[in-house]
Design an enzyme around this catalytic site. Structure first.
Site, PDB file in Angstrom:
ATOM      1  CG  ASN A  67      -0.238  -0.200   2.521  1.00 54.11           C
ATOM      2  OD1 ASN A  67       0.520  -1.162   2.687  1.00 54.11           O
ATOM      3  ND2 ASN A  67      -0.465   0.691   3.469  1.00 54.11           N
ATOM      4  CG  HIS A  68       3.246   2.533   3.001  1.00 57.68           C
ATOM      5  ND1 HIS A  68       2.731   3.749   3.391  1.00 57.68           N
ATOM      6  CD2 HIS A  68       2.970   1.673   4.009  1.00 57.68           C
ATOM      7  CE1 HIS A  68       2.190   3.639   4.588  1.00 57.68           C
ATOM      8  NE2 HIS A  68       2.314   2.381   4.987  1.00 57.68           N
ATOM      9  CG  HIS A 153       1.447  -5.526   1.405  1.00 55.72           C
ATOM     10  ND1 HIS A 153       2.678  -5.628   2.005  1.00 55.72           N
ATOM     11  CD2 HIS A 153       0.950  -4.328   1.790  1.00 55.72           C
ATOM     12  CE1 HIS A 153       2.922  -4.529   2.700  1.00 55.72           C
ATOM     13  NE2 HIS A 153       1.879  -3.730   2.592  1.00 55.72           N
TER      14      HIS A 153
HETATM   15 FE   LIG Z   1       4.910  -2.353   5.382  1.00 61.42          FE
HETATM   16 FE   LIG Z   2       1.856  -2.152   3.994  1.00 58.27          FE
END
Ligand SMILES: [Fe+2]
Ligand SMILES: [Fe+2]
Length: 275
Positions: A67-68, A153
Site C-alpha cells: 500500500n505504500h 500484502h
Molecule cells: Fe509495510
Molecule cells: Fe503495507
C-alpha cells in the site's frame, strides 16, 4: 532451488541491516533467489530509485511493495524502467508498473513472483483472488515457471489464510506482509505450498510497527496527530523466510523462518547450515 524472502524493510535501520546482511546470506545459505519487500524502505514510506538500486546491488533479485508503493511519487515514473520492482497486481487497470514477473534464478530456473494486496481493512482494490488466479492459470508450476512465489500484502489473517489455501498446490510459497510482526504459523500446506501469515519486518522491534513509539501512542490516546511518524532507529532484526523448492515439481520441500540481529529471538534455516 533455495529462496530467501525478507519482509518490509522499515527506514534506514531496516534497510541498512538488510543491505549489509544480504551478500553474506547469499553465500552462507547458497541462495538461488532473493526477494525483499521495499514498501517502507525510504524513511518508512515508499521507495526511491536510489534505494531500489542499492537493494539490487546488495543481491535482491526482486523488490515487492504494498500500500505504500507510491508514497515517494518518483516511484510512479521509475517503476516503468525496472522489471525487478513490483507493485500490487490488483491495482486498477492503467496503474504504472507490473504486479508480477518471471525472473531467472542463479541455478538457471525461472521464478514467477507475484505481489498482490488484500482488501479487508485496506483500500478496496480489484479482487486479489481472481487476479492471482489468472496469473497462475497463465503461468503455472512446471508449465511456465519452476517456482512461484506470492507476496500477499494484507492486514487480515483470515484473508491471508484463505489466499494460502486458495493457491495451495499451485504455487511454491505464499508469504504474508504488511502487518510487520512475524507470525509462528509457518508450514507447508497439504498441497505443497509453503505458507506464513506474516514474515515480519526488517526494522527496530522496539517500536510500533517499526515507527518511533511516542506518536502512535499519543494518537491512540488523543486521536490528534501531533507530529509525523518516523522510523525507530535502534538495531534492526532482519526477518523473513527461507524456502527450498523441489526442482521437479516446484512445490515446497523445506520452509523456515529467518530472524537475525536486533532483539527478536534468532532463527535460521538449520537444514541448510548442516549440509
Ligand atoms: Fe509495510
Ligand atoms: Fe503495507
Amino acid at each position: 532451488m533455495r529462496l530467501l524472502f525478507l519482509g518490509d524493510l522499515v527506514g534506514r535501520t531496516g534497510r541498512m541491516a538488510a543491505i549489509e546482511m544480504l551478500p553474506r546470506l547469499r553465500e552462507r545459505y547458497r541462495l538461488d533467489f532473493v526477494i525483499v519487500n521495499g514498501e517502507n524502505a525510504a524513511g518508512g514510506f515508499g521507495i526511491t530509485e536510489q534505494i531500489l538500486e542499492e537493494l539490487l546491488d546488495a543481491g535482491a533479485d526482486v523488490v515487492t511493495t504494498g500500500n505504500h508503493v507510491w508514497d515517494q511519487r518518483e516511484a510512479l515514473v521509475f517503476i516503468e524502467r525496472y522489471d525487478q520492482l513490483l507493485r500490487p497486481l490488483n491495482f486498477p487497470p492503467g496503474t504504472p508498473g507490473k504486479g508480477c514477473g518471471l525472473f531467472k534464478a542463479r541455478n538457471g530456473q525461472e521464478v514467477l513472483v507475484i505481489n498482490a494486496m488484500g482488501r479487508v481493512f485496506m483500500n478496496d482494490l480489484d479482487c486479489p483472488f481472481r487476479a492471482v488466479d489468472s496469473e497462475l492459470e497463465a503461468c503455472g508450476l512446471a508449465r511456465g515457471a519452476d517456482a512461484i512465489f506470492l507476496d500477499f500484502h494484507a492486514e487480515a489473517t483470515s484473508e491471508k489464510e484463505a489466499m494460502g489455501h486458495f493457491i495451495d498446490g499451485r504455487a511454491s510459497c505464499m508469504v504474508g506482509t504488511h502487518t510487520h510482526v512475524p507470525t509462528a504459523d509457518h508450514q507447508i500446506l497439504d498441497g505443497g505450498t509453503a505458507y506464513i501469515s506474516d514474515a515480519g519486518m526488517c526494522g527496530d522491534y522496539n517500536s510500533v510497527l517499526g515507527m518511533e513509539k511516542e506518536e502512535p501512542i499519543s494518537r491512540f490516546l488523543s486521536r490528534i496527530p501531533s507530529s509525523r511518524f518516523g522510523p525507530a532507529r535502534g538495531e534492526a532484526t532482519v526477518c523473513g523466510v527461507a524456502l527450498e523448492t523441489d526442482d521437479a515439481t516446484g512445490l515446497a520441500r523445506r520452509f523456515a523462518p529467518v530472524r537475525l540481529g536486533g532483539r527478536l529471538a534468532r532463527a535460521e534455516p538449520e537444514f541448510w547450515l548442516s549440509e
